[in-house]
Design a protein around this motif. Structure first.
Motif, PDB file in Angstrom:
ATOM      1  N   PHE A 120     -37.465 -47.024  76.755  1.00 23.23           N
ATOM      2  CA  PHE A 120     -36.816 -48.303  77.027  1.00 23.23           C
ATOM      3  C   PHE A 120     -35.401 -48.318  76.468  1.00 23.23           C
ATOM      4  O   PHE A 120     -35.152 -47.847  75.355  1.00 23.23           O
ATOM      5  CB  PHE A 120     -37.597 -49.459  76.401  1.00 23.23           C
ATOM      6  CG  PHE A 120     -38.919 -49.760  77.064  1.00 23.23           C
ATOM      7  CD1 PHE A 120     -39.044 -49.744  78.442  1.00 23.23           C
ATOM      8  CD2 PHE A 120     -40.031 -50.088  76.303  1.00 23.23           C
ATOM      9  CE1 PHE A 120     -40.259 -50.040  79.053  1.00 23.23           C
ATOM     10  CE2 PHE A 120     -41.246 -50.385  76.901  1.00 23.23           C
ATOM     11  CZ  PHE A 120     -41.357 -50.362  78.285  1.00 23.23           C
ATOM     12  N   GLY A 121     -34.479 -48.907  77.218  1.00 17.68           N
ATOM     13  CA  GLY A 121     -33.102 -49.047  76.777  1.00 17.68           C
ATOM     14  C   GLY A 121     -32.915 -50.268  75.884  1.00 17.68           C
ATOM     15  O   GLY A 121     -33.836 -51.068  75.688  1.00 17.68           O
ATOM     16  N   PRO A 122     -31.705 -50.465  75.344  1.00 21.26           N
ATOM     17  CA  PRO A 122     -31.458 -51.532  74.354  1.00 21.26           C
ATOM     18  C   PRO A 122     -31.685 -52.941  74.878  1.00 21.26           C
ATOM     19  O   PRO A 122     -32.224 -53.790  74.168  1.00 21.26           O
ATOM     20  CB  PRO A 122     -29.997 -51.311  73.954  1.00 21.26           C
ATOM     21  CG  PRO A 122     -29.397 -50.477  75.042  1.00 21.26           C
ATOM     22  CD  PRO A 122     -30.502 -49.644  75.571  1.00 21.26           C
ATOM     23  N   GLU A 123     -31.270 -53.236  76.123  1.00 18.28           N
ATOM     24  CA  GLU A 123     -31.444 -54.600  76.639  1.00 18.28           C
ATOM     25  C   GLU A 123     -32.912 -54.904  76.887  1.00 18.28           C
ATOM     26  O   GLU A 123     -33.380 -56.008  76.611  1.00 18.28           O
ATOM     27  CB  GLU A 123     -30.636 -54.806  77.925  1.00 18.28           C
ATOM     28  CG  GLU A 123     -30.737 -56.211  78.514  1.00 18.28           C
ATOM     29  CD  GLU A 123     -30.206 -57.308  77.599  1.00 18.28           C
ATOM     30  OE1 GLU A 123     -30.602 -58.474  77.784  1.00 18.28           O
ATOM     31  OE2 GLU A 123     -29.401 -57.007  76.680  1.00 18.28           O
ATOM     32  N   VAL A 124     -33.664 -53.928  77.380  1.00 17.36           N
ATOM     33  CA  VAL A 124     -35.096 -54.128  77.595  1.00 17.36           C
ATOM     34  C   VAL A 124     -35.799 -54.363  76.258  1.00 17.36           C
ATOM     35  O   VAL A 124     -36.635 -55.261  76.133  1.00 17.36           O
ATOM     36  CB  VAL A 124     -35.707 -52.922  78.338  1.00 17.36           C
ATOM     37  CG1 VAL A 124     -37.233 -53.022  78.392  1.00 17.36           C
ATOM     38  CG2 VAL A 124     -35.132 -52.835  79.748  1.00 17.36           C
ATOM     39  N   LYS A 125     -35.446 -53.575  75.260  1.00 19.04           N
ATOM     40  CA  LYS A 125     -36.047 -53.760  73.929  1.00 19.04           C
ATOM     41  C   LYS A 125     -35.713 -55.142  73.380  1.00 19.04           C
ATOM     42  O   LYS A 125     -36.571 -55.816  72.791  1.00 19.04           O
ATOM     43  CB  LYS A 125     -35.555 -52.677  72.967  1.00 19.04           C
ATOM     44  CG  LYS A 125     -36.102 -51.287  73.260  1.00 19.04           C
ATOM     45  CD  LYS A 125     -35.467 -50.255  72.343  1.00 19.04           C
ATOM     46  CE  LYS A 125     -35.956 -48.846  72.643  1.00 19.04           C
ATOM     47  NZ  LYS A 125     -35.254 -47.811  71.852  1.00 19.04           N
ATOM     48  N   ARG A 126     -34.459 -55.568  73.574  1.00 18.19           N
ATOM     49  CA  ARG A 126     -34.042 -56.888  73.082  1.00 18.19           C
ATOM     50  C   ARG A 126     -34.913 -57.984  73.696  1.00 18.19           C
ATOM     51  O   ARG A 126     -35.387 -58.892  73.009  1.00 18.19           O
ATOM     52  CB  ARG A 126     -32.574 -57.122  73.419  1.00 18.19           C
ATOM     53  CG  ARG A 126     -32.031 -58.461  72.955  1.00 18.19           C
ATOM     54  CD  ARG A 126     -30.588 -58.655  73.395  1.00 18.19           C
ATOM     55  NE  ARG A 126     -29.686 -57.744  72.706  1.00 18.19           N
ATOM     56  CZ  ARG A 126     -28.901 -56.853  73.290  1.00 18.19           C
ATOM     57  NH1 ARG A 126     -28.900 -56.744  74.611  1.00 18.19           N
ATOM     58  NH2 ARG A 126     -28.120 -56.060  72.593  1.00 18.19           N
ATOM     59  N   ARG A 127     -35.147 -57.886  74.989  1.00 19.83           N
ATOM     60  CA  ARG A 127     -35.919 -58.942  75.659  1.00 19.83           C
ATOM     61  C   ARG A 127     -37.404 -58.866  75.324  1.00 19.83           C
ATOM     62  O   ARG A 127     -38.076 -59.899  75.227  1.00 19.83           O
ATOM     63  CB  ARG A 127     -35.681 -58.869  77.169  1.00 19.83           C
ATOM     64  CG  ARG A 127     -34.213 -59.120  77.519  1.00 19.83           C
ATOM     65  CD  ARG A 127     -34.017 -59.504  78.953  1.00 19.83           C
ATOM     66  NE  ARG A 127     -32.614 -59.421  79.326  1.00 19.83           N
ATOM     67  CZ  ARG A 127     -32.098 -59.909  80.445  1.00 19.83           C
ATOM     68  NH1 ARG A 127     -32.884 -60.545  81.288  1.00 19.83           N
ATOM     69  NH2 ARG A 127     -30.819 -59.781  80.728  1.00 19.83           N
ATOM     70  N   ILE A 128     -37.931 -57.664  75.159  1.00 16.33           N
ATOM     71  CA  ILE A 128     -39.330 -57.544  74.752  1.00 16.33           C
ATOM     72  C   ILE A 128     -39.543 -58.183  73.382  1.00 16.33           C
ATOM     73  O   ILE A 128     -40.507 -58.931  73.154  1.00 16.33           O
ATOM     74  CB  ILE A 128     -39.772 -56.067  74.730  1.00 16.33           C
ATOM     75  CG1 ILE A 128     -39.872 -55.511  76.153  1.00 16.33           C
ATOM     76  CG2 ILE A 128     -41.117 -55.913  74.008  1.00 16.33           C
ATOM     77  CD1 ILE A 128     -40.127 -54.016  76.212  1.00 16.33           C
ATOM     78  N   ILE A 129     -38.645 -57.898  72.461  1.00 14.57           N
ATOM     79  CA  ILE A 129     -38.758 -58.457  71.101  1.00 14.57           C
ATOM     80  C   ILE A 129     -38.653 -59.976  71.137  1.00 14.57           C
ATOM     81  O   ILE A 129     -39.442 -60.692  70.506  1.00 14.57           O
ATOM     82  CB  ILE A 129     -37.684 -57.846  70.177  1.00 14.57           C
ATOM     83  CG1 ILE A 129     -37.991 -56.364  69.925  1.00 14.57           C
ATOM     84  CG2 ILE A 129     -37.598 -58.599  68.861  1.00 14.57           C
ATOM     85  CD1 ILE A 129     -36.855 -55.591  69.278  1.00 14.57           C
TER      86      ILE A 129
END
Length: 487
Positions: free
Chosen positions: A354-363
């Protein structure tokens, strides 16, 4: 072959049907164009040359007929295509070839379209600039140093660069309309449930809506009519006939809007649109008035809360949907050396995949759904969504459609907003309310600001998609289409 790539989808379908040109010639012309310019644009993640030519041959042999027989189409890489790589622009799905087609792909095939390949996007459709693709950004054909919008920047750029006459996108918070606006193309979000989500890699299940991208309104309507309609495999699909969007577009092209009431959203007036965007929007509004439309100011007081509500609802649903990418059943798997637990393999896979924006939204979404915070965040956001829906319903008691700029600014330079997620999210300020409501909306080019395209958004009631096409075609008849600089 230059003429073929610049023809509309309607013109191409007509010429192929009358045998003035073969489907293979049309497909080859577009494949040649992709080969000539896509190294600079990077609209495509995968070009299916063999598949496209084989599909075109079937049309020429009369084995496949349909309203768009032989017309090339590009498909956003978040939609499953059997045997063709489908990655959602993520490393976690690199090389994945689905064993089935999405319903939309089946309908494209039944209509005789020729799929050229899969287009680039923000990873898992999370972004407003296509800078978050794991495979590199797409460049805007109007200015290769600027973004093409997102998440469906690849589809919009492919059309603007004459690599395809039609494309499929998906719109969760503006991901068809905003790229359309900044690339000078037409992008339409159908009514939620009006197009099937079966085979769409889910981001936010209550918001995701596949829809058409084109260079003019009639072409968008033709594609809309092909892909829309009830699907028993999608539990959110609406079991109603598709509105006559093609007829509405052709009616609107006559340039008569007598008796049509346009709602100007009061709350959008002070939301920081660039001066050039505001000027182009006002001039277009005046053009619609000259065609007979009446402008009525309407108040939608809860629209101001749409952005924060969306960024709780969408990440929460993303957190749930993306849990399936675990490195166990398919896709990327990292760290499986026999010495690690399943939980460690999952963690390593997701960290690498997962890239940074996807990780941000998952969190963010996981936090909003967590015990003790669900009611305060996700629950409250859903209540705001209800209030926004009521704003739309009240407004549509007074007017036929609502209008606004599509996005507050023109295409911005790469890297100028990635360090500040909030500034990036503002790209969807005017588009998000419609997703929360579920109604249809379309972006139509309405002029230039600083030499870059500006989009005009038309929003309609649910299952009144034909209304937006009528007004959009009328606007197009008044202001014309845009031609990007030669690449």
């Amino acid at each position: 072959m230059t003429d073929l790539i610049k023809m509309s989808a309607a013109e191409l379908a007509s010429k192929i049907k009358s045998k003035e040109v073969s489907a293979v010639e049309v497909a080859q012309a577009h494949l040649d164009r992709i080969e000539a310019v896509d190294a600079r644009v990077h609209a495509f993640l995968h070009v299916d040359r063999a598949g496209a030519l084989a599909a075109a041959e079937r049309v020429d042999k009369g084995e496949v007929t349909g309203p768009l027989a032989g017309v090339p189409v590009a498909v956003k890489d978040v939609i499953a295509t059997k045997g063709v790589p489908t990655t959602a622009a993520s490393k976690i799905l690199e090389g994945w070839r689905p064993p089935y087609n999405a319903t939309i792909v089946e309908r494209l095939q039944a209509a005789g379209t020729v799929m050229l390949g899969k287009t680039n996007m923000d990873e898992f459709a999370m972004g407003s600039s296509t800078e978050y693709s794991a495979y590199g950004p797409t460049n805007n054909p109007w200015d290769l140093g600027r973004i093409p919008g997102g998440s469906g920047g690849g589809s919009a750029a492919a059309i603007a660069a004459y690599e395809a006459p039609l494309a499929i996108g998906t719109d969760t918070g503006g991901s068809i309309r905003q790229p359309g606006a900044v690339t000078g193309t037409v992008g339409a979000k159908p009514t939620y449930g009006g197009t099937s989500r079966y085979g769409l890699i889910a981001f936010s299940s209550s918001l995701d809506t596949p829809g058409p991208c084109a260079r003019n309104v009639e072409d968008a309507a033709l594609l809309h009519a092909v892909i829309a309609g009830h699907d028993v495999r999608d539990s959110t699909s609406i079991p109603q006939p598709v509105p006559d969007v093609v007829g509405a577009a052709r009616l609107g092209a006559s340039g008569d809007l007598s008796g049509v009431k346009l709602g100007l959203v009061k709350e959008f007036a002070g939301d920081g649109s660039e001066p050039g965007v505001s000027a182009a929007f006002r001039e277009s509004l005046e053009a619609l008035v000259k065609l007979g439309a009446e402008v009525v100011e309407v108040s939608c007081p809860h629209f101001q809360y749409a952005l924060p509500a969306y960024y709780l609802i969408a990440p929460s649903e993303c957190s749930s949907n993306l849990a399936r990418f675990d490195g166990v059943r398919y896709g990327l798997r990292v760290g499986d050396d026999g010495n690690r637990s399943l939980e460690e393999v999952m963690s390593l896979t997701r960290d690498a995949g997962f890239g940074p924006e996807v990780k941000r939204r998952i969190i963010l979404g996981t936090y909003a759904l967590s015990s003790g915070y669900y009611d305060a965040y996700y629950g409250q956001a859903q209540k705001v969504r209800t209030l926004i829906t009521r704003d739309f319903e009240k407004a549509f008691e007074q007017v036929d459609v609502l209008v606004s700029p599509t996005t507050p600014f023109v295409a911005f330079p790469f890297g100028s907003r990635t360090s500040d997620p909030y500034q990036m999210y503002l790209a969807d300020l005017f588009t998000i309310p419609t997703n929360l409501y579920g109604g249809p909306a379309i972006s139509v080019p309405c002029g230039l600001s600083e030499g870059l395209p500006v989009g005009f958004q038309i929003m309609a009631p649910t299952m009144a998609d034909d209304r937006m096409y009528r007004v959009a075609a009328a606007l197009e008849s008044a202001v014309g289409t845009l031609t990007p600089p030669a690449l």
